[in-house]
Design a protein around this motif. Structure first.
Motif, short mmCIF file in Angstrom:
data_model
loop_
_atom_site.label_atom_id
_atom_site.label_comp_id
_atom_site.label_asym_id
_atom_site.label_seq_id
_atom_site.Cartn_x
_atom_site.Cartn_y
_atom_site.Cartn_z
N GLU A 140 0.81 -1.21 0.00
CA GLU A 140 0.00 0.00 0.00
C GLU A 140 0.84 1.26 0.00
N GLY A 141 2.06 1.17 0.55
CA GLY A 141 2.98 2.31 0.52
C GLY A 141 2.46 3.54 1.25
N CYS A 142 1.74 3.32 2.36
CA CYS A 142 1.15 4.45 3.08
C CYS A 142 2.19 5.29 3.81
N GLY A 196 16.53 -4.64 -9.14
CA GLY A 196 15.30 -4.31 -9.85
C GLY A 196 14.47 -3.27 -9.11
N LEU A 197 14.41 -3.39 -7.77
CA LEU A 197 13.66 -2.40 -6.99
C LEU A 197 14.33 -1.03 -7.07
N GLY A 198 15.68 -1.02 -7.06
CA GLY A 198 16.38 0.25 -7.19
C GLY A 198 16.10 0.93 -8.52
N VAL A 199 16.13 0.14 -9.59
CA VAL A 199 15.81 0.69 -10.91
C VAL A 199 14.36 1.16 -10.95
N ASN A 219 7.55 4.34 -1.40
CA ASN A 219 7.49 3.81 -0.04
C ASN A 219 7.41 2.29 -0.04
N ALA A 220 6.54 1.75 -0.90
CA ALA A 220 6.39 0.29 -0.97
C ALA A 220 7.70 -0.37 -1.41
N LEU A 221 8.37 0.23 -2.40
CA LEU A 221 9.64 -0.32 -2.86
C LEU A 221 10.69 -0.29 -1.75
N GLU A 222 10.67 0.74 -0.93
CA GLU A 222 11.63 0.84 0.18
C GLU A 222 11.42 -0.29 1.19
N TRP A 223 10.17 -0.55 1.54
CA TRP A 223 9.88 -1.64 2.48
C TRP A 223 10.28 -2.99 1.88
#
Length: 234
Positions: free
Chosen positions: A47-49, A174-177, A197-201
């Motif tokens: 959700e990236g809240c 891949g998440l960094g890109v 936010n979701a990618l960071e988690w």
């Protein structure tokens, strides 16, 4: 089960503790911030809240996060420092183990800086927080690649374990890109923030998983410290 050697201290608990402590710190801070109303209740992985930093920026969650993450940084530093001797080179003049220590210690130091200044205000403190996150992930990723390369050459880890660690590194890349692409292509600020936010988690979870696999590898390799007393056979 093999009998435990006298004077032998296994070192696999170091990466295990570093991984679990980071996992507990982030989720405990998130839970406390939700309870206090600092962030909305959600599952941030999709959700990236909220970002990890925002979840750990206020109140009791901030204090406990820093209390746990600073020792976690020390555990990371100890892990990378000991990974050098574990992969020590036999070729004269090799510097791989030295670079592994340098990258790992920079990464661990950056994590400590990030945790120390999280929750503070001002441009300088904001720069230190951003520097901490960027260097922690970036230098840590380079150290992971170097460790896997040398472990493969020296055959210190099982092929299946190396494959799993490599898969996690590919996913992290891949998440960094994806984070860079999101910042460049998505104009909606709210949507961009949620995705980042979701990618960071997710990146943090992959990092924890990589260190858990390293702990598994050290356990299988029986890596540890052997203490000798006077009169013991060498």
């Amino acid at each position: 089960m093999a009998m435990r050697e006298r004077g032998f201290t296994p070192l696999w608990p170091l990466p295990l503790a570093a991984a679990l402590l980071l996992l507990v710190a982030t989720h405990l801070a998130l839970w406390l911030s939700i309870q206090a109303g600092h962030v909305p209740a959600c599952v941030p992985y999709w959700e990236g809240c909220t970002s990890i930093s925002r979840a750990a920026r206020h109140g009791l969650g901030n204090h406990l996060f820093r209390l746990l993450v600073i020792p976690c940084a020390l555990l990371h530093g100890a892990t990378w420092w000991l990974a050098g001797p574990w992969l020590r080179e036999r070729e004269r003049g090799s510097t791989a183990a030295r670079w592994l220590r340098v990258l790992g210690l920079f990464s661990a130091s950056a994590l400590a800086i990030y945790a120390t200044f999280l929750g503070t205000d001002g441009e300088v403190y904001g720069f230190l927080r951003r520097y901490g996150v960027t260097v922690y992930f970036g230098f840590g990723f380079l150290a992971q690649l170097l460790l896997m390369r040398r472990a493969r050459v020296l055959r210190r880890l099982a092929p299946a374990l190396l494959t799993g660690m490599a898969a996690l590194c590919v996913a992290m890349l891949g998440l960094g890109v994806g984070n860079v692409v999101t910042g460049a292509l998505i104009a909606d600020d709210a949507l961009r923030d949620r995705i980042e936010n979701a990618l960071e988690w997710q990146l943090g979870l992959l990092l924890v998983g990589w260190h858990l696999l390293l702990a598994r590898g050290w356990w299988r390799d029986r890596f540890g410290l052997r203490l000798y007393r006077e009169g013991d056979p060498l």
